[in-house]
Motif scaffolding. Structure first.
Motif, PDB file in Angstrom:
ATOM      1  N   ASP A   1       0.831  -1.207   0.000  1.00  0.00           N
ATOM      2  CA  ASP A   1       0.000   0.000   0.000  1.00  0.00           C
ATOM      3  C   ASP A   1       0.868   1.261   0.000  1.00  0.00           C
ATOM      4  O   ASP A   1       0.581   2.224  -0.711  1.00  0.00           O
ATOM      5  CB  ASP A   1      -0.927   0.036   1.214  1.00  0.00           C
ATOM      6  CG  ASP A   1      -1.927  -1.105   1.235  1.00  0.00           C
ATOM      7  OD1 ASP A   1      -2.366  -1.544   0.159  1.00  0.00           O
ATOM      8  OD2 ASP A   1      -2.262  -1.561   2.350  1.00  0.00           O
ATOM      9  N   LEU A   2       1.916   1.258   0.819  1.00  0.00           N
ATOM     10  CA  LEU A   2       2.835   2.393   0.853  1.00  0.00           C
ATOM     11  C   LEU A   2       3.472   2.610  -0.519  1.00  0.00           C
ATOM     12  O   LEU A   2       3.565   3.748  -0.997  1.00  0.00           O
ATOM     13  CB  LEU A   2       3.942   2.177   1.888  1.00  0.00           C
ATOM     14  CG  LEU A   2       3.594   2.423   3.340  1.00  0.00           C
ATOM     15  CD1 LEU A   2       4.760   2.017   4.237  1.00  0.00           C
ATOM     16  CD2 LEU A   2       3.230   3.865   3.576  1.00  0.00           C
ATOM     17  N   ALA A   3       3.899   1.525  -1.136  1.00  0.00           N
ATOM     18  CA  ALA A   3       4.519   1.620  -2.452  1.00  0.00           C
ATOM     19  C   ALA A   3       3.558   2.248  -3.454  1.00  0.00           C
ATOM     20  O   ALA A   3       3.942   3.144  -4.221  1.00  0.00           O
ATOM     21  CB  ALA A   3       4.953   0.236  -2.923  1.00  0.00           C
ATOM     22  N   ASP A   4       2.323   1.810  -3.428  1.00  0.00           N
ATOM     23  CA  ASP A   4       1.317   2.343  -4.344  1.00  0.00           C
ATOM     24  C   ASP A   4       1.101   3.840  -4.096  1.00  0.00           C
ATOM     25  O   ASP A   4       1.037   4.632  -5.029  1.00  0.00           O
ATOM     26  CB  ASP A   4       0.017   1.571  -4.176  1.00  0.00           C
ATOM     27  CG  ASP A   4      -1.003   1.924  -5.236  1.00  0.00           C
ATOM     28  OD1 ASP A   4      -0.628   2.040  -6.414  1.00  0.00           O
ATOM     29  OD2 ASP A   4      -2.181   2.083  -4.878  1.00  0.00           O
ATOM     30  N   ALA A   5       1.019   4.234  -2.844  1.00  0.00           N
ATOM     31  CA  ALA A   5       0.795   5.639  -2.497  1.00  0.00           C
ATOM     32  C   ALA A   5       1.975   6.528  -2.882  1.00  0.00           C
ATOM     33  O   ALA A   5       1.799   7.697  -3.213  1.00  0.00           O
ATOM     34  CB  ALA A   5       0.526   5.774  -1.002  1.00  0.00           C
ATOM     35  N   LEU A   6       3.175   5.963  -2.846  1.00  0.00           N
ATOM     36  CA  LEU A   6       4.387   6.741  -3.096  1.00  0.00           C
ATOM     37  C   LEU A   6       4.905   6.628  -4.528  1.00  0.00           C
ATOM     38  O   LEU A   6       5.880   7.275  -4.886  1.00  0.00           O
ATOM     39  CB  LEU A   6       5.488   6.313  -2.126  1.00  0.00           C
ATOM     40  CG  LEU A   6       5.197   6.540  -0.649  1.00  0.00           C
ATOM     41  CD1 LEU A   6       6.283   5.901   0.211  1.00  0.00           C
ATOM     42  CD2 LEU A   6       5.060   8.021  -0.353  1.00  0.00           C
TER      43      LEU A   6
ATOM     44  N   LEU B   1       6.208   3.898  -5.896  1.00  0.00           N
ATOM     45  CA  LEU B   1       7.421   3.087  -5.839  1.00  0.00           C
ATOM     46  C   LEU B   1       7.039   1.613  -5.892  1.00  0.00           C
ATOM     47  O   LEU B   1       5.871   1.264  -5.781  1.00  0.00           O
ATOM     48  CB  LEU B   1       8.182   3.367  -4.536  1.00  0.00           C
ATOM     49  CG  LEU B   1       8.598   4.811  -4.287  1.00  0.00           C
ATOM     50  CD1 LEU B   1       9.089   4.986  -2.856  1.00  0.00           C
ATOM     51  CD2 LEU B   1       9.666   5.238  -5.278  1.00  0.00           C
ATOM     52  N   THR B   2       8.030   0.747  -6.015  1.00  0.00           N
ATOM     53  CA  THR B   2       7.757  -0.679  -5.925  1.00  0.00           C
ATOM     54  C   THR B   2       7.827  -1.107  -4.461  1.00  0.00           C
ATOM     55  O   THR B   2       8.516  -0.461  -3.653  1.00  0.00           O
ATOM     56  CB  THR B   2       8.789  -1.513  -6.722  1.00  0.00           C
ATOM     57  OG1 THR B   2      10.074  -1.367  -6.099  1.00  0.00           O
ATOM     58  CG2 THR B   2       8.839  -1.080  -8.182  1.00  0.00           C
ATOM     59  N   PRO B   3       7.143  -2.194  -4.111  1.00  0.00           N
ATOM     60  CA  PRO B   3       7.231  -2.684  -2.731  1.00  0.00           C
ATOM     61  C   PRO B   3       8.668  -3.009  -2.311  1.00  0.00           C
ATOM     62  O   PRO B   3       9.052  -2.754  -1.175  1.00  0.00           O
ATOM     63  CB  PRO B   3       6.360  -3.938  -2.734  1.00  0.00           C
ATOM     64  CG  PRO B   3       5.369  -3.689  -3.833  1.00  0.00           C
ATOM     65  CD  PRO B   3       6.141  -2.930  -4.888  1.00  0.00           C
ATOM     66  N   VAL B   4       9.461  -3.529  -3.229  1.00  0.00           N
ATOM     67  CA  VAL B   4      10.863  -3.843  -2.919  1.00  0.00           C
ATOM     68  C   VAL B   4      11.625  -2.561  -2.592  1.00  0.00           C
ATOM     69  O   VAL B   4      12.408  -2.517  -1.635  1.00  0.00           O
ATOM     70  CB  VAL B   4      11.522  -4.589  -4.101  1.00  0.00           C
ATOM     71  CG1 VAL B   4      13.020  -4.718  -3.899  1.00  0.00           C
ATOM     72  CG2 VAL B   4      10.897  -5.962  -4.280  1.00  0.00           C
ATOM     73  N   HIS B   5      11.378  -1.504  -3.353  1.00  0.00           N
ATOM     74  CA  HIS B   5      12.062  -0.236  -3.096  1.00  0.00           C
ATOM     75  C   HIS B   5      11.637   0.347  -1.753  1.00  0.00           C
ATOM     76  O   HIS B   5      12.471   0.860  -0.999  1.00  0.00           O
ATOM     77  CB  HIS B   5      11.776   0.749  -4.230  1.00  0.00           C
ATOM     78  CG  HIS B   5      12.777   1.852  -4.326  1.00  0.00           C
ATOM     79  ND1 HIS B   5      12.882   2.649  -5.414  1.00  0.00           N
ATOM     80  CD2 HIS B   5      13.722   2.309  -3.467  1.00  0.00           C
ATOM     81  CE1 HIS B   5      13.838   3.551  -5.224  1.00  0.00           C
ATOM     82  NE2 HIS B   5      14.359   3.354  -4.046  1.00  0.00           N
TER      83      HIS B   5
END
Length: 100
Positions: free
Chosen positions: A42-47, A49-53
């Motif tokens: 969810d954070l990755a989507d909001a930012l 970015l990829t989840p790995v990043h």
């Protein structure tokens, strides 16, 4: 500055500084800790970015002693540094101002 112009650590730092201010306004911050019921995906989507990043950025910031995110709890170890890193300024939140 907009989201796309920020580095990944700055994006995460800005979001965490803003969430801390918003949660504090409604009594959901204890010290410099607050719960966020979202995943790294969810954070990755909001930012943008990829989840790995996101995972790497969290590890980097944890290693730098700036902030930590574990089990959906955020700890701002150095809240001032988080705000500075993210270029966060709370003026746009209009804290304490009424709409009238």
């Amino acid at each position: 500055m907009d989201l796309a112009a920020r580095s990944a650590p700055a994006r995460l730092a800005h979001l965490m500084a803003e969430l801390r201010e918003r949660f504090a306004a409604v009594g959901l911050v204890a010290g410099q800790q607050f719960a966020i019921p979202i995943t790294q995906v969810d954070l990755a989507d909001a930012l943008g970015l990829t989840p790995v990043h996101v995972n790497r950025v969290i590890r980097e910031l944890r290693g730098d002693g700036v902030l930590d995110v574990r089990r959906k709890m955020v700890s701002l170890i150095d809240a001032a540094k988080v705000a500075k890193m993210g270029g966060f300024n709370d003026r746009y939140l209009h804290k304490g101002q009424s709409d009238t």
